[in-house]
Design a protein around this motif. Structure first.
Motif, short mmCIF file in Angstrom:
data_model
loop_
_atom_site.label_atom_id
_atom_site.label_comp_id
_atom_site.label_asym_id
_atom_site.label_seq_id
_atom_site.Cartn_x
_atom_site.Cartn_y
_atom_site.Cartn_z
N SER A 75 -26.54 55.80 -15.04
CA SER A 75 -26.38 55.31 -13.66
C SER A 75 -26.73 53.83 -13.56
N ALA A 76 -27.75 53.41 -14.33
CA ALA A 76 -28.14 52.01 -14.32
C ALA A 76 -27.13 51.15 -15.07
N VAL A 77 -26.58 51.69 -16.17
CA VAL A 77 -25.54 50.96 -16.92
C VAL A 77 -24.32 50.74 -16.02
N LYS A 78 -23.96 51.79 -15.30
CA LYS A 78 -22.75 51.73 -14.45
C LYS A 78 -22.89 50.74 -13.31
N LEU A 136 -12.37 55.37 -22.41
CA LEU A 136 -12.93 55.65 -23.73
C LEU A 136 -14.31 55.02 -23.90
N ILE A 137 -14.43 53.73 -23.57
CA ILE A 137 -15.71 53.04 -23.71
C ILE A 137 -16.74 53.62 -22.77
N ASP A 138 -16.34 53.89 -21.53
CA ASP A 138 -17.25 54.47 -20.56
C ASP A 138 -17.74 55.85 -21.02
N SER A 139 -16.87 56.63 -21.65
CA SER A 139 -17.27 57.96 -22.15
C SER A 139 -18.36 57.83 -23.21
N PHE A 140 -18.23 56.81 -24.08
CA PHE A 140 -19.27 56.59 -25.09
C PHE A 140 -20.57 56.17 -24.42
N PHE A 141 -20.49 55.32 -23.41
CA PHE A 141 -21.69 54.88 -22.71
C PHE A 141 -22.40 56.06 -22.05
N LYS A 142 -21.65 56.99 -21.49
CA LYS A 142 -22.25 58.19 -20.88
C LYS A 142 -23.07 58.96 -21.91
N GLU A 143 -22.51 59.11 -23.11
CA GLU A 143 -23.18 59.87 -24.16
C GLU A 143 -24.37 59.13 -24.76
N SER A 144 -24.31 57.79 -24.76
CA SER A 144 -25.29 57.00 -25.51
C SER A 144 -26.31 56.29 -24.63
N ALA A 145 -26.19 56.45 -23.31
CA ALA A 145 -27.17 55.82 -22.41
C ALA A 145 -28.57 56.32 -22.75
N ASN A 146 -29.55 55.43 -22.61
CA ASN A 146 -30.96 55.73 -22.90
C ASN A 146 -31.24 55.89 -24.40
N SER A 147 -30.27 55.57 -25.25
CA SER A 147 -30.48 55.72 -26.70
C SER A 147 -31.25 54.54 -27.28
#
Length: 304
Positions: free
Chosen positions: A135-138, A249-260
């Motif tokens: 949510s913060a990335v977005k 595609l990029i947003d989908s990766f960000f969803k999975e990798s947020a907080n990593s």
């Protein structure tokens, strides 16, 4: 002490350990990656692999030169500690005079003084830390990107992992690749090898987007190091652009990798349109320098 080490004498186990634990680790500098992108590379090594500096090596007309290989954005000095970066000039001065021409990209943590080297160019590279919730990335997304994502989400796009390297390469070659004549068959072959080896080593991933009717729309290849993931290669299509497949595609990766905690590296760009696209995700510029040193004989010097 900084030593020049020929390729066959490099201790690749110590080398890769230094790269992996370096404060500025990048996937391009691992021995397996260098072995793919260039037929020979030598090295500068500080003490017992406390810091290293790869030297891609080529020869033409019995003249040895070092240039940044295809599929590599940044090399330069890699170190276990930040203190070694103050010695970057010493490393460059330690490059043997047998290297008559040097055209190397440094990395984001290697800063050269224009007063010391006359030919330095600064290049753009956009990155975004994925060290916070999605949510913060977005919140950093531009309004135009959010509109494109809404379009993508309404078009029943499907994310597919671990497709074949050739599927992505052929998508690129049928689109933008048609106009990039400097891409040779051997360059694509090296890229395919990078993809296969990285996936086998669990440090690479191919992500694709398909539309209705199982139509391939867009894809990307990511290569990972411990604290960074690099967007090494992408493919798109006219339909994919119309449906917002790449932002999806990029947003989908960000969803999975947020907080990593990893840094997502867009690997560019000096191109204005690409830079604007990367900045639409909230990416910031983490520039790097290019160094040229011309030691060619006078009769050849002005051809470079």
């Amino acid at each position: 002490m900084i030593q020049f080490v020929k390729h066959n004498d490099v201790d690749t186990e110590k080398w890769d350990k230094c790269i992996r634990k370096s404060v500025n680790c990048l996937p391009y500098a691992f021995s397996w990656y260098l072995d793919i992108v260039v037929s020979q590379w030598d090295a500068l090594v500080l003490n017992d692999y406390e810091a290293v500096f790869p030297l891609p090596c080529k020869s033409k007309y019995k003249i040895t030169y070092s240039i940044t290989p295809f599929w590599v954005q940044q090399l330069g000095l890699f170190s276990l500690t930040c203190s070694s970066f103050s010695r970057v000039n010493e490393f460059i001065e330690a490059i043997p005079n047998s290297y008559r021409y040097i055209d190397l990209n440094m990395n984001f943590n290697t800063h050269l003084s224009p007063a010391s080297f006359s030919k330095i160019r600064t290049n753009n590279n956009f990155v975004i830390p994925l060290d916070k919730p999605y949510s913060a990335v977005k919140k950093g997304y531009s309004k135009n990107l959010l509109r494109n994502l809404k379009k993508g989400n309404s078009n029943n796009l499907q994310l597919f992992k671990n497709d074949s390297p050739n599927s992505l390469i052929n998508l690129f070659r049928s689109d933008k690749g048609k106009y990039l004549k400097h891409f040779r068959d051997e360059d694509y072959k090296r890229l395919e090898t990078i993809m296969h080896v990285a996936v086998h080593k669990n440090c690479g991933q191919i992500l694709m987007v398909y539309g209705e009717g199982n139509r391939l729309l867009a894809g990307m290849f990511l290569v990972f190091s411990p604290r960074r993931v690099v967007l090494l290669f992408t493919g798109n299509s006219d339909e994919g652009r119309a449906l917002g497949a790449m932002p999806f595609l990029i947003d989908s990766f960000f969803k999975e990798s947020a907080n990593s905690g990893i840094v997502f590296d867009f690997e560019g760009s000096n191109n204005h349109d690409l830079a604007q696209f990367y900045k639409s995700f909230g990416a910031v510029n983490e520039s790097y320098q290019n160094l040229k040193i011309n030691r060619l004989p006078s009769v050849l010097k002005y051809f470079k």
